[in-house]
Scaffold this active site. Structure first.
Site, PDB file in Angstrom:
ATOM      1  N   TYR A  54      -0.535   8.702  -2.220  1.00 18.23           N
ATOM      2  CA  TYR A  54      -0.578   8.521  -3.671  1.00 18.23           C
ATOM      3  C   TYR A  54      -1.746   9.296  -4.293  1.00 18.23           C
ATOM      4  O   TYR A  54      -1.680   9.688  -5.461  1.00 18.23           O
ATOM      5  CB  TYR A  54      -0.788   7.037  -4.013  1.00 18.23           C
ATOM      6  CG  TYR A  54       0.440   6.149  -3.956  1.00 18.23           C
ATOM      7  CD1 TYR A  54       1.680   6.605  -3.526  1.00 18.23           C
ATOM      8  CD2 TYR A  54       0.325   4.812  -4.351  1.00 18.23           C
ATOM      9  CE1 TYR A  54       2.775   5.752  -3.482  1.00 18.23           C
ATOM     10  CE2 TYR A  54       1.420   3.953  -4.324  1.00 18.23           C
ATOM     11  CZ  TYR A  54       2.643   4.421  -3.881  1.00 18.23           C
ATOM     12  OH  TYR A  54       3.720   3.573  -3.851  1.00 18.23           O
ATOM     13  N   GLY A  55      -2.824   9.452  -3.520  1.00 17.58           N
ATOM     14  CA  GLY A  55      -4.085   9.992  -4.064  1.00 17.58           C
ATOM     15  C   GLY A  55      -3.963  11.227  -4.932  1.00 17.58           C
ATOM     16  O   GLY A  55      -4.511  11.271  -6.031  1.00 17.58           O
ATOM     17  N   ASP A  59       0.862  -1.189   0.000  1.00 19.60           N
ATOM     18  CA  ASP A  59       0.000   0.000   0.000  1.00 19.60           C
ATOM     19  C   ASP A  59       0.894   1.232   0.000  1.00 19.60           C
ATOM     20  O   ASP A  59       2.094   1.141   0.266  1.00 19.60           O
ATOM     21  CB  ASP A  59      -0.897   0.006   1.250  1.00 19.60           C
ATOM     22  CG  ASP A  59      -1.784   1.246   1.286  1.00 19.60           C
ATOM     23  OD1 ASP A  59      -2.443   1.533   0.270  1.00 19.60           O
ATOM     24  OD2 ASP A  59      -1.807   1.952   2.321  1.00 19.60           O
ATOM     25  N   SER A  60       0.290   2.379  -0.267  1.00 12.21           N
ATOM     26  CA  SER A  60       1.043   3.627  -0.219  1.00 12.21           C
ATOM     27  C   SER A  60       1.523   3.932   1.203  1.00 12.21           C
ATOM     28  O   SER A  60       2.466   4.685   1.390  1.00 12.21           O
ATOM     29  CB  SER A  60       0.170   4.775  -0.720  1.00 12.21           C
ATOM     30  OG  SER A  60      -1.036   4.820   0.029  1.00 12.21           O
ATOM     31  N   GLU A 100      -6.375   9.721   9.016  1.00 17.68           N
ATOM     32  CA  GLU A 100      -4.994   9.722   9.512  1.00 17.68           C
ATOM     33  C   GLU A 100      -4.855  10.584  10.764  1.00 17.68           C
ATOM     34  O   GLU A 100      -3.972  10.366  11.578  1.00 17.68           O
ATOM     35  CB  GLU A 100      -4.037  10.157   8.399  1.00 17.68           C
ATOM     36  CG  GLU A 100      -4.087   9.162   7.265  1.00 17.68           C
ATOM     37  CD  GLU A 100      -2.843   9.069   6.422  1.00 17.68           C
ATOM     38  OE1 GLU A 100      -1.988   9.960   6.510  1.00 17.68           O
ATOM     39  OE2 GLU A 100      -2.737   8.085   5.663  1.00 17.68           O
ATOM     40  N   CYS A 124     -11.232   3.131  -1.286  1.00 15.94           N
ATOM     41  CA  CYS A 124      -9.994   3.660  -0.698  1.00 15.94           C
ATOM     42  C   CYS A 124      -9.712   2.890   0.583  1.00 15.94           C
ATOM     43  O   CYS A 124     -10.647   2.586   1.342  1.00 15.94           O
ATOM     44  CB  CYS A 124     -10.155   5.152  -0.395  1.00 15.94           C
ATOM     45  SG  CYS A 124      -8.740   5.875   0.473  1.00 15.94           S
ATOM     46  N   THR A 125      -8.434   2.594   0.819  1.00 12.35           N
ATOM     47  CA  THR A 125      -8.060   1.816   2.003  1.00 12.35           C
ATOM     48  C   THR A 125      -8.567   2.431   3.304  1.00 12.35           C
ATOM     49  O   THR A 125      -8.810   1.721   4.277  1.00 12.35           O
ATOM     50  CB  THR A 125      -6.518   1.748   2.115  1.00 12.35           C
ATOM     51  OG1 THR A 125      -5.992   3.069   1.896  1.00 12.35           O
ATOM     52  CG2 THR A 125      -5.939   0.783   1.127  1.00 12.35           C
ATOM     53  N   HIS A 126      -8.663   3.756   3.353  1.00  5.44           N
ATOM     54  CA  HIS A 126      -8.981   4.434   4.611  1.00  5.44           C
ATOM     55  C   HIS A 126     -10.481   4.486   4.920  1.00  5.44           C
ATOM     56  O   HIS A 126     -10.866   4.745   6.057  1.00  5.44           O
ATOM     57  CB  HIS A 126      -8.463   5.873   4.562  1.00  5.44           C
ATOM     58  CG  HIS A 126      -6.976   6.004   4.626  1.00  5.44           C
ATOM     59  ND1 HIS A 126      -6.130   5.323   3.776  1.00  5.44           N
ATOM     60  CD2 HIS A 126      -6.169   6.741   5.435  1.00  5.44           C
ATOM     61  CE1 HIS A 126      -4.878   5.645   4.063  1.00  5.44           C
ATOM     62  NE2 HIS A 126      -4.880   6.508   5.068  1.00  5.44           N
ATOM     63  N   CYS A 158      -3.738  -0.968  -2.273  1.00  4.44           N
ATOM     64  CA  CYS A 158      -4.027   0.456  -2.473  1.00  4.44           C
ATOM     65  C   CYS A 158      -4.911   0.651  -3.715  1.00  4.44           C
ATOM     66  O   CYS A 158      -4.581   0.168  -4.798  1.00  4.44           O
ATOM     67  CB  CYS A 158      -2.696   1.178  -2.663  1.00  4.44           C
ATOM     68  SG  CYS A 158      -2.853   2.920  -2.994  1.00  4.44           S
ATOM     69  N   ASN A 159      -6.002   1.361  -3.542  1.00  6.07           N
ATOM     70  CA  ASN A 159      -6.907   1.599  -4.674  1.00  6.07           C
ATOM     71  C   ASN A 159      -6.268   2.483  -5.738  1.00  6.07           C
ATOM     72  O   ASN A 159      -6.435   2.251  -6.928  1.00  6.07           O
ATOM     73  CB  ASN A 159      -8.190   2.279  -4.187  1.00  6.07           C
ATOM     74  CG  ASN A 159      -9.095   1.332  -3.436  1.00  6.07           C
ATOM     75  OD1 ASN A 159     -10.067   0.828  -3.961  1.00  6.07           O
ATOM     76  ND2 ASN A 159      -8.758   1.062  -2.180  1.00  6.07           N
ATOM     77  N   THR A 160      -5.529   3.509  -5.295  1.00  3.24           N
ATOM     78  CA  THR A 160      -4.916   4.417  -6.271  1.00  3.24           C
ATOM     79  C   THR A 160      -3.880   3.661  -7.097  1.00  3.24           C
ATOM     80  O   THR A 160      -3.828   3.788  -8.328  1.00  3.24           O
ATOM     81  CB  THR A 160      -4.266   5.616  -5.556  1.00  3.24           C
ATOM     82  OG1 THR A 160      -5.193   6.145  -4.593  1.00  3.24           O
ATOM     83  CG2 THR A 160      -3.904   6.709  -6.532  1.00  3.24           C
TER      84      THR A 160
HETATM   85  N1  DGL Z   1      -4.041   3.909  -0.083  1.00  4.08           N
HETATM   86  C1  DGL Z   1      -4.688   4.959  -0.842  1.00  4.08           C
HETATM   87  C2  DGL Z   1      -5.876   4.358  -1.616  1.00  4.08           C
HETATM   88  O1  DGL Z   1      -6.432   3.336  -1.270  1.00  4.08           O
HETATM   89  C3  DGL Z   1      -5.168   6.091   0.041  1.00  4.08           C
HETATM   90  C4  DGL Z   1      -4.050   6.897   0.669  1.00  4.08           C
HETATM   91  C5  DGL Z   1      -3.181   7.620  -0.358  1.00  4.08           C
HETATM   92  O2  DGL Z   1      -3.656   8.593  -0.995  1.00  4.08           O
HETATM   93  O3  DGL Z   1      -2.038   7.219  -0.510  1.00  4.08           O
HETATM   94  O4  DGL Z   1      -6.272   4.928  -2.603  1.00  4.08           O
END
Ligand code: DGL
Length: 275
Positions: free
Chosen positions: A42-43, A10-11, A151, A183-185, A73-75
């Site tokens: 990453y977003g 993940d990011s 966060e 998104c992971t969060h 990570c989705n991004t």
């Molecule tokens: N992990 C990123 C996602 O799932 C979210 C956090 C980021 O922007 O890095 O898109």
């Protein structure tokens, strides 16, 4: 090979939601997790940069000998949906396909909402995959401030609800009956999101859907860890402070992460975890 770890990437720390779901369903599996905290978040970054960072981390995990790659990570998944499967010999699981399949089978009125980072929504990865089914109408919205709230450990304040109202209003008005948390969060904001969308809207979360896909792939490829396997969970971060990773991991997940190693991805990779 079967006792080799699953490589999860993940990011940053958000992908721990996916790691947690995998370990709940597959407690005998070892995991090697890398959070690319040197380049997080990453977003908001250009998709070409995300792709480059992501490939460096995935190359590192493969060099460590993982038996499967999970792009939590989705991004990153959006940025490299096809590339990763072509590049590696080990199976690659990403977060978008599993969530899309569940959303497709969940919706009753064919109106699906998707929320994610600017990178994820801008890439149209979710929209393109869902719209393969012409019966579906997709309504997508980037919700960049959600990551900041999570966060900061803020998931139930009046401000979170006000921002959620603003981001989600177009999706409510579009009458979606299913909303993908891309998104992971966002699993940490399920309470606020469900409150704003109303209880009749089904939320599809990529963490649990991805864990089911990992399970399915390990079984069908005969890659499950042996019965006597002693699972090891190793966490690595690419940034220059393990403390930041740990602090955030503890805030989000409790105390299950006790130790984080710093690694460098790309040309130089110094640590080997599972020799
Ligand atoms: N992990 C990123 C996602 O799932 C979210 C956090 C980021 O922007 O890095 O898109």
């Amino acid at each position: 090979m079967n006792d080799a770890p699953i490589g999860i990437f993940d990011s940053g720390v958000g992908g721990l939601t996916v790691a947690r779901a995998i370990s709940a369903q597959l407690p005998r599996e070892s995991m090697l997790y890398i959070g690319d905290t040197a380049h997080s978040p990453y977003g908001p970054k250009p998709i070409a940069d995300v792709r480059r960072y992501a490939l460096e981390v995935l190359d590192t995990l493969v060099a460590e000998g993982v038996k499967m790659l999970v792009i939590a990570c989705n991004t990153a998944s959006s940025a490299m949906l096809r590339d990763a499967r072509e590049r590696y010999d080990v199976p690659v699981v990403e977060v978008i396909g599993p969530a899309v399949r569940t959303a497709m089978s969940t919706t009753r009125n064919g109106r699906i909402g998707v929320i994610g980072t600017e990178g994820t929504i801008g890439s149209r990865a979710y929209q393109d995959m869902l719209e393969v089914n012409e019966r579906l109408e997709v309504f997508a919205r980037a919700c960049p401030r959600f990551v900041e709230f999570v966060e900061a450990g803020v998931t139930d304040s009046a401000e979170v609800l006000a921002v959620a109202e603003e981001y989600l209003a177009p999706l409510r008005h579009a009458d979606v009956d299913t909303l993908v948390l891309g998104c992971t969060h966002y699993p940490f904001l399920e309470g606020a999101i469900s409150y704003v969308m109303g209880p009749e809207v089904s939320l599809v979360s990529s963490d649990t859907e991805t864990a089911k896909d990992v399970y399915r792939q390990l079984v069908s490829r005969d890659l499950l860890a042996g019965r006597d396997a002693a699972p090891r969970h190793v966490y690595e971060a690419t940034g220059d402070s393990a403390d930041d990773f740990l602090r955030l991991a503890h805030r989000l997940m409790g105390r299950e992460v006790t130790d984080v190693r710093l690694v460098q991805t790309g040309a130089i990779h110094v640590l080997k975890g599972f020799e």
